[in-house]
Design an enzyme around this catalytic site. Sequence first.
Site, short mmCIF file in Angstrom:
data_model
loop_
_atom_site.label_atom_id
_atom_site.label_comp_id
_atom_site.label_asym_id
_atom_site.label_seq_id
_atom_site.Cartn_x
_atom_site.Cartn_y
_atom_site.Cartn_z
N GLY A 238 38.16 -62.96 -28.95
CA GLY A 238 38.80 -62.20 -30.01
C GLY A 238 40.14 -61.66 -29.59
O GLY A 238 40.52 -61.72 -28.41
N PRO A 239 40.91 -61.12 -30.52
CA PRO A 239 42.24 -60.56 -30.21
C PRO A 239 42.13 -59.39 -29.25
O PRO A 239 41.06 -58.78 -29.10
CB PRO A 239 42.77 -60.12 -31.58
CG PRO A 239 41.94 -60.85 -32.58
CD PRO A 239 40.60 -61.05 -31.96
N THR A 242 39.96 -55.41 -29.49
CA THR A 242 38.90 -55.40 -30.51
C THR A 242 37.57 -54.90 -29.97
O THR A 242 36.61 -54.78 -30.73
CB THR A 242 38.72 -56.81 -31.10
OG1 THR A 242 38.59 -57.75 -30.03
CG2 THR A 242 39.92 -57.18 -31.95
N THR A 245 35.19 -55.74 -24.09
CA THR A 245 34.67 -55.11 -22.88
C THR A 245 33.70 -53.98 -23.22
O THR A 245 32.66 -53.83 -22.57
CB THR A 245 35.83 -54.56 -22.03
OG1 THR A 245 36.76 -55.62 -21.76
CG2 THR A 245 35.34 -53.98 -20.73
N GLU A 462 67.52 -52.31 -48.31
CA GLU A 462 66.13 -51.86 -48.47
C GLU A 462 65.76 -51.77 -49.94
O GLU A 462 64.61 -52.05 -50.32
CB GLU A 462 65.95 -50.50 -47.78
CG GLU A 462 66.26 -50.50 -46.29
CD GLU A 462 65.45 -51.52 -45.52
OE1 GLU A 462 64.34 -51.87 -45.98
OE2 GLU A 462 65.91 -51.98 -44.48
N ASP A 536 63.77 -60.49 -41.20
CA ASP A 536 63.36 -61.17 -42.43
C ASP A 536 63.44 -62.68 -42.28
O ASP A 536 62.52 -63.42 -42.67
CB ASP A 536 64.25 -60.73 -43.60
CG ASP A 536 64.21 -59.22 -43.81
OD1 ASP A 536 63.15 -58.63 -43.53
OD2 ASP A 536 65.22 -58.65 -44.23
#
Length: 668
Positions: A238-239, A242, A245, A462, A536
């Site tokens: 997993g990432p 998360t 451990t 913006e 962007d």
Amino acid sequence: MANNNQNTKKPKFSSYWFYAIIFLFLIGFQFFSGGSSWQNPPETTLQQVENYLNEGDVKKIEIIRNIGKAKIYLTEEAKKKEEHKKAISKSIFPSSADTPQYTCVYGDLKLLQEKLDKVLEQTSQQNSVEILIDDEPNWLGDILAYILPFIILIAIWIFLMRRMSGGGSAGPGGQIFNIGKSKAKLFDEKTDMKVSFKDVAGLEGAKEEVQEIVDFLKNPERYTSLGGKIPKGALLVGPPGTGKTLLAKAVAGEAKVPFFSLSGSDFVEMFVGVGASRVRDLFKQAKDKSPSIIFIDEIDAIGRARGKSNFTGSNDERENTLNQLLTEMDGFGTNTNVIVLAATNRADVLDKALMRAGRFDRQIYVDLPDLRERKEIFNVHLRPIKTAETLDLDFLAKQTPGFSGADIANVCNEAALIAARKGKKAVDKQDFLDAVDRIVGGLEKKNKIITPEEKKTIAFHEAGHATVSWMLEHAAPLVKVTIVPRGQSLGAAWYLPEERLIVRTEQMLDEMCAALGGRAAEKVIFDKISTGALSDLEKVTKQAKAMVTIYGLNDKIGNLTYYDSRGQSEYSFTKPYSEETAQIIDKEISRIVEEQYQRAIEILSQNKDKLSELADRLLEKEVIFKDDLERIFGKRPFTKEEEENVAPEETIEENQNQESNQSEETIK
């Protein structure tokens, strides 16, 4: 009597005993050898020695040059005299050597010889008295002088080797002969393991999968009685952040078994063969304490696919360690009750032999938490924090899409620090929103020098994002727009992205169009463009490339993907498509981006007056919210009911997805 005998502890042999025996032997040799006596004879003066010579009591005089003393030996007749009885002592230790009765300290050897010769000449005893001149040997000093340099060299060598092999600690790896021992830390189930599944919020699917491992370690006979075999291992994927451990520690805490924890890099050392030796020692310790769990964190440090990065053709210590790990895992007997847990966020680079059934039988994916799981994680991390009674956990969970468990823990800690800095007695909702802003966007820099022209450009940039996203159905709902510099950005538009499991083409195109709204606004208002759209452009380019080369959402390329889920493409020097296809991909990526750019220009041209009004309001207030856009544009026709209460006007709503849904502009 039997209990007393069992309780009697036998002394353990120590190497210091051996050293003590050698020392005592040297001392005894020094005292009981012929060159020395156990007793020290009484001292006398040179005048008395002359008197003894005149009386004929002296048999021998031994002059010791190296210590400046003379030893006086009496005749047998003189020893019987009353005046010499005090000098005659009986030793409890027998000695074959003749011992002196007196000692005399002299100054100059030449003067001593002249006096003795003169006295002997006067008494006519020159032939009867023996005079010897010699040096007394110092056996202990000679031996130490010979051995001491070797002892010092050996001590220095042992010290250096201990430093190289782990810093001189008493545990495994801390001494020269323990360099091949495992460096795993053992957590005892009675004292160390305090983590249980109650401390792991969310991860319901992963906890359900590892619950079977816990049940097996608690009651192995329940499964083996039916012919089932022990699962060899489970891989947590997993990432980062998360809770992989934490989940492994919870498994050990629930099962109440010994838990060996170490990192994949602990196996690899500068010495050849050390990694394989540590693997063997680790599994030996685990089998001795079975049932037990071995947890290897970041296993990709040693579990990478073999033969991919070894371009030199030389011996690879990492591959040798992996080979030993494969052998140990496959060599388990079904009654050893040892399970291997491993964690990694790079499962695509692991070796196929490591991933096969029989080694890691289960792969448990630990994903980023969803809305409900984020609420549970907040509930866990807020236990030690003094929070306001009105704090809404549902609101906090909605404001943190894409956050991992570690990110949420950081948010809670940062919110407590912000509240303490402001002198508050409890942490409220505003502190959490400020914490999210600071973690995602960076520290606010209100004193940054910006020219009025630059500030106006940033405001329209913006406002362009806000206007285009408000007009598009699938764009993420706007939360806040600011032109206050924060971190590396001079301004940012904050959105609350929808948590989707799948994304359609029109949704990706709307997000790309909203991301290009800033540059389009500069083109519409000033007829010029700036470097402020860097983030962007990076975002839309990646999205367009993913549409064409990964997801198969382009008509000209068709239903093809050039994505390699195994991660082996990074080792290849060739592209998986031809040059002609590469040209088509480049053209399609450029076409998609330009079409959305022109679409954004068209939307802003139709709403130029409202865009200018929004930019003026942004220049005036520096921060505007969703309600400000509603006053200018009216109600957003695509707003869902659940989004109505997400961003109240009285709070500073700043939200940002840490994944691909984020929209933030940086002028570099």
